[in-house]
Design an enzyme around this catalytic site. Structure first.
Site, PDB file in Angstrom:
ATOM      1  CG  HIS A   1       4.403  35.171  60.435  1.00 52.48           C
ATOM      2  ND1 HIS A   1       5.282  34.193  60.032  1.00 52.48           N
ATOM      3  CD2 HIS A   1       4.958  36.354  60.041  1.00 52.48           C
ATOM      4  CE1 HIS A   1       6.321  34.751  59.428  1.00 52.48           C
ATOM      5  NE2 HIS A   1       6.151  36.065  59.418  1.00 52.48           N
ATOM      6  N   GLY A   2       1.327  33.957  63.846  1.00 54.08           N
ATOM      7  CA  GLY A   2       0.078  34.208  64.548  1.00 54.08           C
ATOM      8  C   GLY A   2      -0.733  32.949  64.777  1.00 54.08           C
TER       9      GLY A   2
END
Length: 476
Positions: A321-322
């Site tokens: 996700h990041g």
């Protein structure tokens, strides 16, 4: 840039569909590829060439893997080349700066340059799609695609290119060769697209303004009640934002003759964290299950290995996700919850009343959003202090009651929209079905058409009038 891409899509979609259906069947994939690349280039022109080179590399590797599938060592080497190529690109654009900064923070590689590169839109989604293709060809689940245009269409399909859902090649292989078209499928696609658009624009954007209000408050201004109201708002925003775009993608796919799997299945009705992740972002959960969890051994190699596999998969899910420690912590948070449920908690929940299980699941979902929504540790610390009241925050402020009263009706609508009842009633009484009688079919068809037109008009009016139009999952 992202908003302009969607405006471009809305403006030209009727023309694209008209030309698409006027073309002979054999020319539809080439025409679709041109539009896919044009759409992507409208929002991210600098990375179109990178995408084409990446597609060509996996196209060649896929053919090679199928040709030498019986020569296990060579086939595995080709799979490894694809994995290094795809994950290497993903690492460079998404994680290099984060990794370099982390190493320099502990005194390592101080001379390592911190390159400033923008993240290509949708790279996490199409990287996983290409990897699933390569692995499935190696496993013999599907044949290597010999047609470069068809393979490129699979990777670049504009309905889901920039924000998912993640497609698996084996699910679309037959559809790339031939697809079913018709008025009924077009109507279903328009209905699904409109529902998704209204979710995203009318619901997610509206409640997102409340979350934005509380997120921007200084720590000293944030009360306990305000922190929880803001977190509830974010939970609804991210659900209706992402599920809305996923519905739009499914609907657009149907208009083009494709059938994509649904990406959400009312996750907020879950009665356990395990059930939640069977209903939320299904395409991502399925990808990690099929291509990481099961190859690691799943739950087949003893309890200790099972727990390690869960830990690895959820660490990877968080990082996907990041490039933030906060996302890793979010993934590990769910790893611990799932471990607890697998080992002993699920058996106990089965004996509990349904309402208790639902409250349990919702509580841990909301706490999870507190970790996810604020990846920056400093913000997280201040917000957590307000959530728990440990930082001396007031129980509530007068402004909280004002916000709660102003958004009360919207919260009711969001709760009802999170349940399957509305869809079930609509499909039972108003979706046109054969065998009900001609008059009833006409009434249902008319009502559905009115709802679709009203939804499109309301969403369009909101887009024109509002300056607040975030797209949460584009950054992934």
């Amino acid at each position: 840039m992202l908003f302009s891409s969607l405006l471009f899509l809305f403006a030209f979609l009727p023309i694209v569909l008209l030309l698409y259906y006027l073309l002979p069947a054999r020319w539809r994939n080439p025409a679709l590829l041109v539009f896919n690349l044009f759409f992507y280039g409208w929002g991210e022109p600098v990375y179109v060439l990178l995408m084409l080179v990446s597609i060509l590399a996996d196209y060649i590797l896929g053919i090679g893997i199928e040709k030498y599938r019986n020569k296990k060592v060579l086939a595995k080497c080709l799979v490894a080349v694809s994995a290094v190529w795809n994950l290497g690109l993903l690492f460079f654009f998404k994680y290099f700066v984060f990794t370099a900064e982390s190493l320099q923070a502990v005194g390592l590689f101080r001379d390592l340059p911190l390159l400033s590169v923008s993240l290509p839109i949708g790279i996490s989604f199409y990287t996983f799609q290409k990897l699933s293709y390569i692995i499935d060809v190696y496993r013999g689940t599907c044949e290597g695609q010999k047609n470069f245009v068809d393979f490129s269409v699979f990777v670049t399909l504009f309905p889901q290119l920039i924000a998912g859902p993640i497609l698996q090649y084996k699910d679309l292989a037959a559809q790339l060769k031939s697809r079913i078209y018709g008025v009924a499928k077009m109507r279903e696609g328009i209905r699904c697209f409109t529902v998704g658009l209204c979710k995203k624009v009318l619901l997610a954007n509206s409640i997102g303004e409340l979350w934005n209000y509380y997120r921007q408050l200084e720590t000293g201004q944030l009360s306990v009640l305000g922190a929880w109201i803001g977190l509830l708002a974010f939970g609804f925003q991210i659900y209706f934002d992402f599920s809305g775009y996923s519905d739009m993608a499914v609907g657009l796919g149907k208009m083009l003759g494709f059938d994509f799997k649904m990406n959400f299945n009312y996750p907020y009705i879950s009665r356990s964290v395990t059930e939640f992740w069977r209903r939320w972002h299904i395409s991502l959960s399925s990808w990690f299950r099929d291509y990481l969890y099961i190859p690691l051994g799943g739950n087949r190699k003893g309890r200790a290995r099972w727990m390690i596999n869960i830990f690895i998969v959820w660490a990877a899910t968080g990082i996907w996700h990041g490039a933030h420690v906060g996302f890793l912590l979010w993934g590990l948070y769910y790893a611990l919850l799932l471990m607890a449920e697998k080992l002993w908690l699920l058996k106990r929940l089965e004996k509990m009343p349904s309402w208790f299980c639902h409250i349990y699941a919702c509580f841990f979902m909301i706490v999870g959003w507190a970790i996810f929504a604020l990846p920056d540790m400093a913000d997280k610390k201040g917000y957590w202090g307000a959530l728990t009241g440990l930082n001396g925050a007031a129980v509530y402020e007068a402004g909280d009651l004002f916000q709660l009263a102003g958004y009360a009706l919207l919260f009711v609508i969001l709760i009802l929209a999170s349940l399957p009842w509305g869809k079930q009633l609509f499909e039972k009484f108003f979706v046109p079905k054969k065998g009900r009688g001609r008059i009833w079919e006409m009434v249902g068809s008319l009502f559905e058409t009115v709802c679709i037109c009203a939804g499109l008009l309301l969403a369009t009016a909101y887009l024109v009038d509002s300056t607040y139009n975030p797209f949460l999952y584009f950054r992934f």
